[in-house]
Scaffold this motif. Structure first.
Motif, PDB file in Angstrom:
ATOM      1  N   ALA A  31       0.918  -1.084   0.237  1.00 48.74           N
ATOM      2  CA  ALA A  31      -0.125  -0.067   0.182  1.00 48.74           C
ATOM      3  C   ALA A  31       0.792   1.083  -0.440  1.00 48.74           C
ATOM      4  O   ALA A  31       0.375   1.831  -0.843  1.00 48.74           O
ATOM      5  CB  ALA A  31      -0.825  -0.091   0.614  1.00 48.74           C
ATOM      6  N   PHE A  32       1.933   1.204   0.813  1.00 49.79           N
ATOM      7  CA  PHE A  32       2.854   1.979   0.839  1.00 49.79           C
ATOM      8  C   PHE A  32       3.669   2.926  -0.633  1.00 49.79           C
ATOM      9  O   PHE A  32       3.293   3.639  -1.218  1.00 49.79           O
ATOM     10  CB  PHE A  32       4.128   2.282   2.329  1.00 49.79           C
ATOM     11  CG  PHE A  32       4.258   2.949   1.899  1.00 49.79           C
ATOM     12  CD1 PHE A  32       4.018   4.851   1.919  1.00 49.79           C
ATOM     13  CD2 PHE A  32       5.748   3.452   3.152  1.00 49.79           C
ATOM     14  CE1 PHE A  32       4.625   5.578   2.989  1.00 49.79           C
ATOM     15  CE2 PHE A  32       6.466   4.162   3.158  1.00 49.79           C
ATOM     16  CZ  PHE A  32       6.023   5.770   3.153  1.00 49.79           C
ATOM     17  N   GLY A  33       3.797   1.551  -1.376  1.00 51.82           N
ATOM     18  CA  GLY A  33       5.052   1.635  -2.440  1.00 51.82           C
ATOM     19  C   GLY A  33       3.502   2.025  -3.797  1.00 51.82           C
ATOM     20  O   GLY A  33       5.004   3.099  -4.408  1.00 51.82           O
ATOM     21  N   VAL A  34       2.285   1.378  -3.761  1.00 54.83           N
ATOM     22  CA  VAL A  34       1.844   1.786  -4.445  1.00 54.83           C
ATOM     23  C   VAL A  34       0.988   3.112  -4.836  1.00 54.83           C
ATOM     24  O   VAL A  34       0.925   3.880  -5.716  1.00 54.83           O
ATOM     25  CB  VAL A  34       0.444   0.291  -4.701  1.00 54.83           C
ATOM     26  CG1 VAL A  34      -0.164   0.717  -5.679  1.00 54.83           C
ATOM     27  CG2 VAL A  34       1.055  -0.907  -5.363  1.00 54.83           C
ATOM     28  N   GLY A  35       0.856   4.054  -3.200  1.00 52.97           N
ATOM     29  CA  GLY A  35       0.784   5.465  -3.145  1.00 52.97           C
ATOM     30  C   GLY A  35       1.255   6.048  -3.298  1.00 52.97           C
ATOM     31  O   GLY A  35       1.061   7.184  -4.043  1.00 52.97           O
ATOM     32  N   ILE A  36       3.431   5.908  -3.338  1.00 54.44           N
ATOM     33  CA  ILE A  36       3.894   7.185  -4.152  1.00 54.44           C
ATOM     34  C   ILE A  36       3.790   6.739  -5.774  1.00 54.44           C
ATOM     35  O   ILE A  36       4.178   7.769  -6.280  1.00 54.44           O
ATOM     36  CB  ILE A  36       5.656   6.462  -3.338  1.00 54.44           C
ATOM     37  CG1 ILE A  36       5.052   6.789  -2.171  1.00 54.44           C
ATOM     38  CG2 ILE A  36       6.089   6.724  -4.363  1.00 54.44           C
ATOM     39  CD1 ILE A  36       6.544   6.135  -1.584  1.00 54.44           C
ATOM     40  N   ILE A  37       3.230   5.444  -6.283  1.00 53.79           N
ATOM     41  CA  ILE A  37       3.583   5.154  -7.630  1.00 53.79           C
ATOM     42  C   ILE A  37       2.532   5.749  -7.699  1.00 53.79           C
ATOM     43  O   ILE A  37       2.747   7.454  -9.202  1.00 53.79           O
ATOM     44  CB  ILE A  37       4.204   3.717  -8.041  1.00 53.79           C
ATOM     45  CG1 ILE A  37       5.175   3.366  -7.489  1.00 53.79           C
ATOM     46  CG2 ILE A  37       3.663   4.054  -9.080  1.00 53.79           C
ATOM     47  CD1 ILE A  37       5.555   1.656  -7.514  1.00 53.79           C
ATOM     48  N   GLU A  38       0.923   5.476  -7.830  1.00 51.41           N
ATOM     49  CA  GLU A  38       0.396   6.263  -8.460  1.00 51.41           C
ATOM     50  C   GLU A  38       0.084   7.614  -8.594  1.00 51.41           C
ATOM     51  O   GLU A  38      -0.148   8.889  -9.351  1.00 51.41           O
ATOM     52  CB  GLU A  38      -0.883   5.624  -7.751  1.00 51.41           C
ATOM     53  CG  GLU A  38      -1.094   4.065  -7.500  1.00 51.41           C
ATOM     54  CD  GLU A  38      -2.169   3.923  -7.016  1.00 51.41           C
ATOM     55  OE1 GLU A  38      -2.879   2.682  -7.147  1.00 51.41           O
ATOM     56  OE2 GLU A  38      -2.849   4.544  -6.235  1.00 51.41           O
ATOM     57  N   ASN A  39       0.587   8.742  -7.518  1.00 53.70           N
ATOM     58  CA  ASN A  39       0.764   9.638  -6.942  1.00 53.70           C
ATOM     59  C   ASN A  39       1.634  10.255  -8.313  1.00 53.70           C
ATOM     60  O   ASN A  39       1.590  11.379  -8.411  1.00 53.70           O
ATOM     61  CB  ASN A  39       0.765  10.163  -5.007  1.00 53.70           C
ATOM     62  CG  ASN A  39      -0.941  10.249  -4.848  1.00 53.70           C
ATOM     63  OD1 ASN A  39      -1.902  11.004  -4.796  1.00 53.70           O
ATOM     64  ND2 ASN A  39      -0.940   8.598  -4.438  1.00 53.70           N
ATOM     65  N   ALA A  40       2.476   9.928  -7.763  1.00 56.62           N
ATOM     66  CA  ALA A  40       4.027  10.696  -8.094  1.00 56.62           C
ATOM     67  C   ALA A  40       3.892  10.305 -10.201  1.00 56.62           C
ATOM     68  O   ALA A  40       4.006  11.091 -10.657  1.00 56.62           O
ATOM     69  CB  ALA A  40       5.546  10.390  -8.410  1.00 56.62           C
ATOM     70  N   LEU A  41       2.548   9.352 -10.361  1.00 56.46           N
ATOM     71  CA  LEU A  41       3.135   9.468 -11.778  1.00 56.46           C
ATOM     72  C   LEU A  41       1.743   9.801 -12.339  1.00 56.46           C
ATOM     73  O   LEU A  41       1.561  11.221 -13.459  1.00 56.46           O
ATOM     74  CB  LEU A  41       2.699   7.974 -12.494  1.00 56.46           C
ATOM     75  CG  LEU A  41       2.605   7.704 -13.594  1.00 56.46           C
ATOM     76  CD1 LEU A  41       3.795   7.605 -14.050  1.00 56.46           C
ATOM     77  CD2 LEU A  41       2.209   6.255 -13.794  1.00 56.46           C
TER      78      LEU A  41
END
Length: 489
Positions: free
Chosen positions: A434-444
Motif C-alpha cells: 500500500a505504501f509503495g503503490v501510493g507513491i507510484i500512483e500519485n507521482a505518476l
C-alpha cells in the motif's frame, strides 16, 4: 596466507564440490546438462538473468533444476508452479538462503526480508503488518508523500524545456518520502545513504563465487570483498545509529505528535512486552529493509512506466487525457486517483513487464515433492516472476505493453494471482504494498497532469532503448532522459 596454501585450499574445496555435484539425488526436475565443478553457472552468462532463465525454462520446462556450484537450485517459471511454491507449500519454502553478504550487511539477517523463518520472523512480521505499515499508518504519511511530490514538481518546473535524467528526479523524491516516513526527516546524509543502499543491493544480487561455493568463503577475504562490505556496513551503521540517538533524545524530551517508523520501533522495544525482546540491531535491520525496499522498487517502476509511455505515444495521450479530465484545480486528490482506472492499468502493466524480475530466493526447509519432482531439503528456490508475467499461456501478446488487457480483468498484484507477482506472495509477501503503490500512483499522476514530455536530442519513440541493465535490479540500461514541458491545468 602463502600462495601455495591458498592453491591447496582451493584444490581441496574444488574436489569436494565435484563430489557433491556427482552425488545428485534422484527424480529431480529436468534441466540443462551440467559441467563438473561449476554445474550450470556458465549458462547464466550472456544476458540479464531473468531472460536467460526464461529461455532455458522454455526448453527444459517451467520447473527446472540447476546446479550452481555447490548450490542446488530450482527455478520456477509459470504461474501454476509459483502457486505450488507460494501457497500450497508455502511453509516448506518459507526460509531464506544464508549468504555472507546478507549476514554482514543486514545485521546477521536480523531484518525481516532475510531473517530465517521462525518465531522471531513471525513476531517482526506481525509488528510490521499491524504497526509499521498498517492502512491507518500509511494514510497518516500521505501528507509527506504529497509534499515531496510537490517538491519534485518544482524541480521539474525549473527545468522546463531542458533535458533531465528522470531517474535522478524520482529517486530523490522517493527516497525523501521513505526517509521522512521512516526516520522523521530528510536524512542529513542522504547522498551518502543512497550510495550505500545501492552498493548493498549490488552486493546482494551480484555474482559472487562464495555464494555458490559456501566452502570457498575465504575467497571473499582474499579478494577484498568482505573488507569492502564491512566498510559499507560501518558507514551505514554510523548513519543509522545517529538516527536512533536523535530519536531517543526527542522521545526523552517529549517526542513529536507524529510518530515515524523509528519512533514506533523504539516504543515497541521499550515496552518490553514481546515474546522475543528486540535490540538496536533489529531496529536498524528493519529500517534498512524499509529504505532499500521502498526506494528501489518505487523509483524503478516510475522510470519504466514513463519509458513505456514515451515509447507508446497513443497510450501516453490516453492516460494523460484521463488524468486531466478527472483531476480538478492544481492538485490531485486521493479520491481522484481512485477514479483513474486507466492509470491503474498502466501501472499494472508496468509491474507485469518491469517489476522485480526474480523474487528474493527461498530455501526448502524439508524434502518436498512439487509437480511430481523431488525437491531436497536446503534447495534454493528462484521464482522468475517476470517469466510468470510474460507466460504465453496466461497472457496474449505477452511481451507487448498493452494496459487495456486489465480492462475487464480481476487480476491484482496482491499475491493471490500468480501471473502478476511484483511483490511476491505467501507468508513472505512484501508488507509495504500500500505504501509503495501510493507513491507510484500519485507521482505518476502528477507527472502526467502537470507536464507534457518529449524525448531529448530529437529521439523518436521507436528509437528509445528499452534494454535492461544487468548489474542492478531491473533498471533501464540507459537512464531515461526526457524534456518536461510545464502545462497550465
Amino acid at each position: 596466507m602463502e600462495p601455495f596454501t591458498i592453491i591447496s585450499l582451493i584444490f581441496i574445496t574444488v574436489c569436494w564440490a565435484l563430489f557433491l555435484t556427482l552425488k545428485t539425488p534422484k527424480n529431480l526436475p529436468p534441466g540443462p546438462p551440467r559441467l563438473p565443478i561449476i554445474g550450470n553457472i556458465h549458462q547464466l552468462k550472456g544476458g540479464v538473468p531473468h531472460r536467460v532463465l526464461r529461455t532455458l525454462a522454455r526448453k527444459y520446462g517451467p520447473i527446472m533444476y540447476l546446479q550452481l556450484g555447490q548450490i542446488r537450485t530450482v527455478v520456477i517459471s509459470s504461474p501454476r508452479l509459483a502457486q505450488e511454491i507460494l501457497k500450497t507449500n508455502d511453509v516448506v519454502f518459507a526460509d531464506r538462503p544464508t549468504t555472507i553478504a546478507s549476514q554482514i550487511l543486514f545485521y546477521k539477517a536480523q531484518d525481516i526480508a532475510w531473517a530465517p523463518y521462525g518465531s522471531y520472523w513471525r513476531q517482526m512480521r506481525k509488528i510490521c503488518t499491524l504497526e509499521l505499515l498498517s492502512a491507518k499508518r500509511v494514510r497518516s504519511y500521505s501528507f509527506i508523500r504529497d509534499e515531496e511530490i510537490r517538491n519534485m514538481r518544482t524541480r521539474l518546473e525549473s527545468s522546463t524545456g531542458k533535458a533531465v535524467v528522470l531517474r535522478d528526479v524520482v529517486v530523490q523524491m522517493v527516497n525523501d518520502v521513505i526517509c521522512r516516513a521512516t526516520v522523521g526527516d530528510v536524512c542529513k546524509d542522504r547522498s551518502t545513504l543512497i550510495d550505500v543502499l545501492f552498493d548493498i543491493m549490488r552486493a546482494v544480487i551480484a555474482f559472487n563465487m562464495a555464494s555458490y561455493y559456501p566452502s570457498l568463503g575465504f575467497v571473499n577475504v582474499v579478494s577484498g570483498k568482505k573488507a569492502k562490505w564491512l566498510k559499507r556496513q560501518k558507514q551505514l551503521d554510523v548513519i543509522l545509529e545517529d538516527i536512533l540517538e536523535e530519536h531517543r533524545r526527542n522521545r526523552s524530551n517529549g517526542g513529536n505528535d507524529q510518530e515515524d517508523l523509528v519512533d514506533v520501533l523504539l516504543r515497541i522495544k521499550e515496552n518490553c512486552d514481546l515474546d522475543q525482546p528486540i535490540t538496536n540491531d533489529n531496529v536498524k535491520g528493519i529500517i534498512l529493509d524499509m529504505l532499500i525496499g521502498g526506494t528501489s522498487t518505487s523509483s524503478m517502476t516510475l522510470e519504466w512506466a514513463m519509458a513505456e509511455l514515451m515509447k507508446n505515444p497513443k497510450i501516453m495521450k490516453k492516460v494523460q487525457a484521463e488524468v486531466r479530465r478527472i483531476a480538478s484545480g492544481n492538485t490531485i486528490a486521493e479520491t481522484d486517483i481512485q477514479n483513474m482506472h486507466y492509470l491503474k492499468m498502466v501501472i499494472k502493466e508496468t509491474f507485469r513487464l518491469h517489476g522485480p524480475p526474480l523474487l528474493v530466493p527461498r530455501v526448502s526447509r524439508e524434502d518436498c515433492v512439487v509437480d511430481g519432482y523431488n525437491i531436497p531439503v536446503k534447495t534454493r528456490i528462484i521464482i522468475n516472476s517476470w517469466a510468470c508475467g510474460t507466460d504465453p499461456d496466461s497472457w496474449e501478446n505477452a511481451d507487448s505493453f498493452i494496459p487495456e488487457r486489465f480492462e475487464n480483468s480481476s487480476i491484482t498484484y496482491l499475491g493471490s494471482d500468480y501471473e502478476l507477482l511484483p511483490f511476491g506472495g505467501g507468508r513472505r509477501i512484501c508488507p509495504g504494498i500500500a505504501f509503495g503503490v501510493g507513491i507510484i500512483e500519485n507521482a505518476l499522476a502528477n507527472l502526467l497532469f502537470h507536464f507534457d514530455w518529449e524525448l531529448s536530442n530529437g529521439l523518436k519513440p521507436e528509437e528509445l532503448d528499452m534494454t535492461e541493465a544487468t548489474v542492478l535490479s531491473n533498471l533501464p540500461k540507459h537512464p531515461l532522459e526526457v524534456v518536461p514541458i510545464t502545462v497550465s491545468c
